[in-house]
Motif scaffolding. Structure first.
Motif, PDB file in Angstrom:
ATOM      1  N   GLN A   1       0.802  -1.218   0.000  1.00 12.57           N
ATOM      2  CA  GLN A   1       0.000   0.000   0.000  1.00 12.57           C
ATOM      3  C   GLN A   1       0.841   1.278   0.000  1.00 12.57           C
ATOM      4  O   GLN A   1       0.344   2.347  -0.356  1.00 12.57           O
TER       5      GLN A   1
ATOM      6  N   GLU B   1       0.647   3.083  -3.115  1.00 16.46           N
ATOM      7  CA  GLU B   1      -0.522   3.957  -3.325  1.00 16.46           C
ATOM      8  C   GLU B   1      -0.302   5.289  -2.615  1.00 16.46           C
ATOM      9  O   GLU B   1      -0.554   6.351  -3.170  1.00 16.46           O
ATOM     10  N   VAL B   2       0.177   5.204  -1.378  1.00 18.97           N
ATOM     11  CA  VAL B   2       0.312   6.423  -0.570  1.00 18.97           C
ATOM     12  C   VAL B   2       1.250   7.420  -1.244  1.00 18.97           C
ATOM     13  O   VAL B   2       0.975   8.627  -1.264  1.00 18.97           O
TER      14      VAL B   2
ATOM     15  N   VAL C   1       0.072  10.231  -3.537  1.00 20.57           N
ATOM     16  CA  VAL C   1      -0.738  11.363  -3.081  1.00 20.57           C
ATOM     17  C   VAL C   1       0.147  12.592  -2.906  1.00 20.57           C
ATOM     18  O   VAL C   1       1.162  12.535  -2.205  1.00 20.57           O
TER      19      VAL C   1
ATOM     20  N   ARG D   1       1.945  13.653   0.463  1.00 20.71           N
ATOM     21  CA  ARG D   1       2.196  12.476   1.305  1.00 20.71           C
ATOM     22  C   ARG D   1       3.407  11.711   0.781  1.00 20.71           C
ATOM     23  O   ARG D   1       3.642  10.559   1.148  1.00 20.71           O
TER      24      ARG D   1
ATOM     25  N   PRO E   1     -10.293   5.068  -3.538  1.00 19.16           N
ATOM     26  CA  PRO E   1      -9.207   6.052  -3.596  1.00 19.16           C
ATOM     27  C   PRO E   1      -8.081   5.622  -4.538  1.00 19.16           C
ATOM     28  O   PRO E   1      -7.546   6.437  -5.289  1.00 19.16           O
ATOM     29  N   GLU E   2      -7.724   4.327  -4.488  1.00 18.31           N
ATOM     30  CA  GLU E   2      -6.591   3.895  -5.314  1.00 18.31           C
ATOM     31  C   GLU E   2      -6.883   4.073  -6.809  1.00 18.31           C
ATOM     32  O   GLU E   2      -5.971   4.286  -7.601  1.00 18.31           O
TER      33      GLU E   2
ATOM     34  N   ASP F   1     -15.707  10.618   3.280  1.00 20.05           N
ATOM     35  CA  ASP F   1     -14.712  10.141   4.252  1.00 20.05           C
ATOM     36  C   ASP F   1     -15.388   9.428   5.415  1.00 20.05           C
ATOM     37  O   ASP F   1     -16.069  10.048   6.220  1.00 20.05           O
TER      38      ASP F   1
ATOM     39  N   TRP G   1      -5.771  10.566   7.115  1.00 15.08           N
ATOM     40  CA  TRP G   1      -5.220  11.402   6.049  1.00 15.08           C
ATOM     41  C   TRP G   1      -5.846  11.155   4.688  1.00 15.08           C
ATOM     42  O   TRP G   1      -5.852  12.032   3.825  1.00 15.08           O
ATOM     43  N   GLU G   2      -6.326   9.940   4.502  1.00 17.02           N
ATOM     44  CA  GLU G   2      -6.580   9.469   3.146  1.00 17.02           C
ATOM     45  C   GLU G   2      -7.531  10.377   2.356  1.00 17.02           C
ATOM     46  O   GLU G   2      -7.224  10.794   1.234  1.00 17.02           O
TER      47      GLU G   2
ATOM     48  N   VAL H   1     -14.006   6.738   0.679  1.00 16.49           N
ATOM     49  CA  VAL H   1     -12.860   6.426   1.533  1.00 16.49           C
ATOM     50  C   VAL H   1     -13.420   5.717   2.758  1.00 16.49           C
ATOM     51  O   VAL H   1     -13.981   6.329   3.656  1.00 16.49           O
TER      52      VAL H   1
ATOM     53  N   THR I   1      -2.227   1.452  10.103  1.00 10.10           N
ATOM     54  CA  THR I   1      -1.289   2.317   9.373  1.00 10.10           C
ATOM     55  C   THR I   1       0.062   1.617   9.217  1.00 10.10           C
ATOM     56  O   THR I   1       0.298   0.542   9.785  1.00 10.10           O
TER      57      THR I   1
END
Ligand code: FMN
Ligand code: SF4
Length: 685
Positions: free
Chosen positions: A430, A433-434, A437, A440, A503-504, A521, A526-527, A609, A642
């Motif tokens: 993951q 993915e992060v 952003v 991020r 989101p992805e 959300d 954060w997402e 999300v 996380t």
């Protein structure tokens, strides 16, 4: 293998310096940070403090400045430190001895936090009865008796701290704490000689510093920490602070200025104090530079997002500061300087400025930890684990996200045979993915470091292979670590005429969102904000809708306040306590309370999300098989959380596999494996 520094950078960083009577072996200091390792209720030094600071002194820092040591019970925090009672002296003495034994110097930060102290019994003191944020408790406006008590408390505290063997004293004049609250026209509305014009607002700080100076009497170094810019309309900027320091120096000689910034107030000013990854590196270096220019005769300390000794050396080379400070970089890596100087040291872990393990816990008044460094505050347990002998095992780690990579690296380092298998064509899980952003991308540093560490091991990496329970049973390893992560359900293709996305999906291809999107959300982390900002930056009109009471409530206030400004600047419309209804391409934003609905025409997509689901089906498969090994489930595969939990659990299981001493698993708080190891089964059969 250490990171390489240029010869010049090494020379600059390692050149000794004298501050007042204190000799400092180099130019790197641990910036003050409250750890919440204190003894609950008594606010005394614990073994956790000793182990923690000993590790950082051993790691090469020349100077440690302690967390704010409170001068009076009205400045208490449950797990913080105090020196307003004699009980504090033995612990503080043990702390200075531990640090001195490693060759570093240690200064005490002397602090009253003022109106945001928030102690449930003693209450808080302030210049004026104004809370630090809307909805926060109203503090007590100090009267003449309180002011006298405060000055006397500083004097008594400083004497105790000197008795405890500290090399220096830093009086906190900044960060919106009590003395700063008196200095600033934003927080001081008094008309009694301690408020009004600049000289009156300076009066309390002067009284305190004169007293402290007399008590110190040249025995240790004396300086102040200041906020060079409050970043507040009508607040103190660099001009005013230079003037304040000039007036102060006219009355009280000081050895050093520790130049920080920010006020403690419910705006993004607070977020600048611990600037997160959205700010970039060294965003406030102009402030110490300004003070060095104005006060060349004083030792100037610089801080904030210097992140690595390389950046610190840049400031030293530019003459912007005499010492360079790292708070979070030392939380993330106790060996910070040593890892950059000593070629035989393993590469350092770099702070990614996520503000999760450290500042989220600071805010929650729980002991700090760190996303990238699981050992924070539990150094003793991790040292014991590292020293515990392990029987070499044949292991398979399934899943190449942060938990799996960390587990594989440490299993290999501990002498086990390791195969790391992932269905994806590349490692990262993951984190891949992060890092897409905007804002991020600090996680890129973590991903790169995880991969670089793995590359130094002899782990066999198998990519693009969807491993089954039958495969694993056939391989018959001694232990399996399942780090298979978590996934979203596929969204429904469209909802009443509007495309629904995970989101992805939009991070991989933002054009899928179309020209107008609603981000819903359900997590409060954060997402959703990250996705909303990411889309807005690409020209998408974004509504952020959440049933929660505010935006991103699970993001620490130290970042959330800046995040609010970023959302506003990006034009993202935020709708807390709301849900959506969709009908024939029209999206209605429905408040939980009230009747004012907003209808959005032309919405092309809804980005959901929502919680992911743990990918843990292999557990059942393995438990149903004939395989008899030791099975661990770590990271999101246990429950979606996380990267902090992922890295902790990955490293922790690697330290208990093949280890017979049960106190190691207990010390690291590792869940018991799903199967007993073969050894135990052999005994019980
Ligand atoms: C967990 C945590 C606790 C902190 N506590 C204090 C404190 O007690 N006193 C203080 O002056 N600053 C405190 N700070 C602020 C740091 O000293 C520093 O100014 C800030 O973190 C920016 O520097 P950095 O980028 O090196 O972390 C704290 C920072 C962190 C991360
Ligand atoms: S939790 Fe994040 S910000 Fe805090 S020290 Fe660790 S990496 Fe840095």
């Amino acid at each position: 293998m250490a990171v390489t520094l240029t010869e010049d950078a090494r020379d600059l960083l390692t050149f000794p310096v004298q501050i007042g009577p204190a000799k400092i072996r180099n130019r790197v200091f641990v910036a003050p940070h409250t750890t919440n390792f204190g003894q609950a209720g008594a606010n005394l030094v614990t073994d956790r403090h000793l182990d923690y600071h000993r590790a950082r002194a051993r790691g090469g820092a020349g100077l440690i400045i302690t967390e704010g040591i409170r001068v009076h019970p009205t400045s208490l925090r449950q797990l913080g430190l105090q020196a307003y009672s004699d009980d504090a002296v033995p612990g503080l003495t043990a702390l200075t001895e531990a640090v001195h034994a490693e060759g570093a110097a240690i200064f005490a930060q002397i602090l009253h936090t003022g109106r945001h102290s928030g102690d449930e019994h003693y209450g808080s003191w302030a210049p004026s009865p104004t809370p630090w944020a809307t909805g926060a408790p109203v503090p007590h406006a100090m009267n003449a008796f309180d002011l006298e008590t405060l000055v006397a408390s500083y004097a008594a505290t400083v004497e105790r701290v000197i008795q405890a063997g500290f090399d220096g004293m830093e009086v906190h004049l900044g960060h919106g704490h009590l003395l700063h609250q008196f200095l600033s026209p934003v927080t001081n509305a008094r008309g009694d000689g301690y408020g009004g014009d600049p000289a009156s607002r300076l009066r309390l700080a002067l009284e305190v510093l004169r007293t402290v100076h007399d008590v110190v009497a040249g025995r240790v170094a004396l300086g102040v920490r200041l906020s060079a810019d409050e970043f507040l309309p009508g607040g103190l900027g660099p001009e005013e602070m230079v003037d304040i320091i000039r007036r102060l120096l006219g009355e009280v000689p000081l050895d050093f200025l520790h130049v920080s910034h920010a006020a403690y107030i419910g705006t993004s000013s607070l977020s600048t104090q611990m600037a997160d990854m959205s700010y970039g590196r060294a965003p406030f270096r102009h402030l110490p530079a300004r003070f060095k220019q104005e006060f060349p005769e004083l030792t100037v300390l610089a801080v904030c997002r210097l992140d690595t000794p390389e950046t610190g050396a840049e400031l030293l080379a530019a003459g912007e500061a005499d010492l360079v400070g790292f708070a979070r970089a030392h939380i993330a890596e106790p060996r910070l300087l040593r890892a950059y100087l000593d070629q035989d040291e393993p590469a350092p872990r770099t702070c990614i400025a996520c503000n999760q393990g450290c500042n989220a816990n600071l805010e929650a008044i729980t002991p700090i930890t760190c996303t990238v460094n699981p050992a924070v505050g539990r150094e003793r347990q991790w040292d014991a684990a590292a020293a515990a002998p392990a029987r070499p095992q044949d292991t398979v780690v399934v899943g190449g996200g942060p938990a799996g990579i960390e587990a594989a690296t440490w299993l290999s380092r501990r002498g086990h045979r390791v195969r790391l298998v992932d269905a994806a064509p590349e490692l990262g899980g993951q984190l891949r993915e992060v890092v897409r952003v905007d804002g991020r991308d600090g996680f890129r540093i973590l991903l790169d470091e995880l991969l670089a560490e793995l590359a130094t091991t002899d782990v066999t990496v198998v990519l693009g292979r969807q491993v089954t329970a039958t495969d694993l049973a056939a391989w018959d390893p001694d232990a399996v670590v399942l780090a298979t992560g978590a996934h979203h359900d596929a969204p429904m293709p469209a909802y009443a005429g509007v495309r629904v996305l995970n989101p992805e999906d939009v991070l991989r291809d933002p054009t899928l969102a179309g020209s107008r999107a609603v981000v819903v959300d359900e997590l409060g982390v954060w997402e959703a904000s990250g996705v909303a900002l990411h889309l807005a930056a690409r020209g998408v009109d974004v509504d952020y809708v959440t049933p929660l009471a505010g935006f991103a409530p699970r993001v620490t206030v130290y970042s959330r306040l800046a995040l609010g400004d970023q959302l506003a600047a990006a034009g993202v419309a935020v709708h807390p306590m709301s849900s959506i209804g969709v009908d024939d391409g029209l999206v209605t934003i429905i408040p939980t309370i009230g009747t004012d609905r907003i209808i959005r025409d032309g919405v092309k997509s809804i980005v959901q999300v929502r919680p992911r689901h743990a990918r843990s089906a292999l557990v059942e498969g393995l438990l149903a098989s004939t395989w008899q090994g030791e099975l661990h489930l770590v990271g999101d595969a246990f429950a979606p959380r996380t990267s902090q939990e992922a890295i902790y659990e990955g490293r922790a299981v690697a330290h208990i596999i093949g280890v017979d001493d049960p106190t190691i698993a207990a010390g690291l708080k590792v869940r018991a494996p799903y199967r007993y190891p073969r050894l135990a089964l052999a005994v019980t059969r």
